[in-house]
Design an enzyme around this catalytic site. Sequence first.
Site, PDB file in Angstrom:
ATOM      1  N   GLY B 138     -17.658 -33.960 -22.384  1.00 11.37           N
ATOM      2  CA  GLY B 138     -18.432 -33.997 -23.604  1.00 11.37           C
ATOM      3  C   GLY B 138     -19.514 -33.018 -23.789  1.00 11.37           C
ATOM      4  O   GLY B 138     -19.322 -31.943 -23.486  1.00 11.37           O
ATOM      5  N   GLY B 139     -20.699 -33.652 -23.738  1.00  9.47           N
ATOM      6  CA  GLY B 139     -22.115 -32.885 -23.736  1.00  9.47           C
ATOM      7  C   GLY B 139     -22.206 -32.193 -22.210  1.00  9.47           C
ATOM      8  O   GLY B 139     -22.626 -31.115 -22.151  1.00  9.47           O
ATOM      9  N   GLY B 364      -6.630   4.016 -28.660  1.00 10.96           N
ATOM     10  CA  GLY B 364      -7.943   2.976 -29.072  1.00 10.96           C
ATOM     11  C   GLY B 364      -8.537   2.374 -27.910  1.00 10.96           C
ATOM     12  O   GLY B 364      -9.462   2.284 -27.707  1.00 10.96           O
ATOM     13  N   ALA B 365      -7.708   2.302 -26.820  1.00  4.87           N
ATOM     14  CA  ALA B 365      -7.976   1.772 -25.487  1.00  4.87           C
ATOM     15  C   ALA B 365      -9.156   2.684 -24.745  1.00  4.87           C
ATOM     16  O   ALA B 365      -9.978   2.303 -23.965  1.00  4.87           O
ATOM     17  CB  ALA B 365      -6.917   1.338 -24.638  1.00  4.87           C
TER      18      ALA B 365
END
Lengths: 71, 471
Positions: B138-139, B364-365
Amino acid sequence: MAHTLSAEMVASVHSIEVSAGQRVDPGAVIVVLESMKMEIPVLAETGGTVLDIFVAAGDVVREGDALASIG
Amino acid sequence: MTATATPPEQEAQIDPRSPKLRLAQFFDGGNFELITPDDDRGVLVGVGKVAGAPCVAFATDPTVQGGAMGNDGCRAIVTAYDRAFADSVPVVGIWHSGGARLREGVLSLDAVGRVFAAMTRASGKVPQISVVLGPAAGGAAYGPALTDLVILGPKGRIFVTGPEVVKSVTGEAVDMDILGGPEPHGRRSGVVHITTDTDEAAYAEARTLVCLLGQQGSLQLDSIADTDLGQFMPDSSRRAYDVHPLIDGFVDEGTFTELHAKWAPNIVVGLGRLGGRTVGIIANNPLRLGGCLDSASAEKASRFVRMCDAFAVPLIVLVDVPGYLPGLGQEWEGVVRRGAKLLHAFAECVVPRVTVVTRKAYGGAYVAMNSASLGATKVFAWPDAEVAVMGAVAAIRILHRKRLAEVPPESREQVELELAAEHEVISGGIKRAVEMGVVDEVVEPIATKRAVAQILWDTPGVRGQHGNIPL
């Protein structure tokens, strides 16, 4: 315990570097795949005996397809 | 502490989960000063040293209500952060906690939220490292997740909701191990940067990272010996290889600490030292997915770039990338959105950042891997490297599609090779890339380390003014 090597990506099988029954060390090249214009070796994660090879040179494999098992 | 001072029966009474013991195991010589009360609030905060330099650490106390975090305990963590912030030193959290204290109701949730706020205020200003040794639920899961680096010990388990809740809601029968153990977080989720086999190794990794980020050292140019980095490359330019030996050969011997080693392994990121100074290394790993960029690897690298930028760590980017990984899965996973993070991270980055294209950088790489266009401090390339929109054969298949269709199949390969050779002459290879300014300089593999170090030496040290959101 047996472990199965599988393809990480779509590729064609460039070559098989071992035969069933052969003993291999961790890091040994088991299969070489070809994808993105590159020859990509698939290595044994652990040492052992090659139990089975599920592909042959020239086959096209998809992501997740089993290539060989080592135990 | 000496072994003879404590009789065996008393030694056995010390709970191995005791926060005092854990802080002692973390700090130099087991020495630290507590700066919060030693009571049942569930968190202890100590100030001590790591390799001689000051550091703040806190540990949750699993011997009280399972380490649950209440108002006072959370205030102690905020105190730790205030102290680290005031002293400009790293802060380390040792976690073993079930989350918010049920008995305190919503007050504990409010307190946990204040911890998150303190972590976010400190983000990018002081290094934050988490060591998770037990369940962190949880937290207590989001606490570590907000920090820069997370180390998971063998019994560490991180999850939002535990097995019982999962079972009652989804019907899935799972245990803590498969929900949030080393395998899922090391390999699948990217939550954890380093997994270790022992608690001792977890402390050791935390100490190493505190030193790498907190005591970065100054670059000693003289100490850098020429190393033929070409020896780590395969003979065939088509052959994939593991990039780790190249990285180990680049940094000072034995100094490389890899982060996220098993998650998105097609890119390697980690901290090491060059000439004694901390540097960040980013390298494509052709052995995995051919070294392609994909959504996870782009995200992994972008978070690392932003962390290094925030803490003034210079970057060395080793490029050998065939492109982005094609596929429906990638597009649906958001390779466009997550890939954009890497463009943003590099373009925003102000620390010295040097690129070395070892073999190829396509498409693009190429742009994403700290290209000149994104503001690289310097782009080096090895003499045989290729910088192109795509490989020559792929390019001529598009450019000469009609002509190739007319060629009989048996001679197609030969014609393709001829056209590719012709294309390489026209597109000019690496020389042309230098003329265009996309590569600054061609450098021999053996001279690369010194050349890169010289750039780091010549470039003023600055740091990015931003937080380090856990991308």
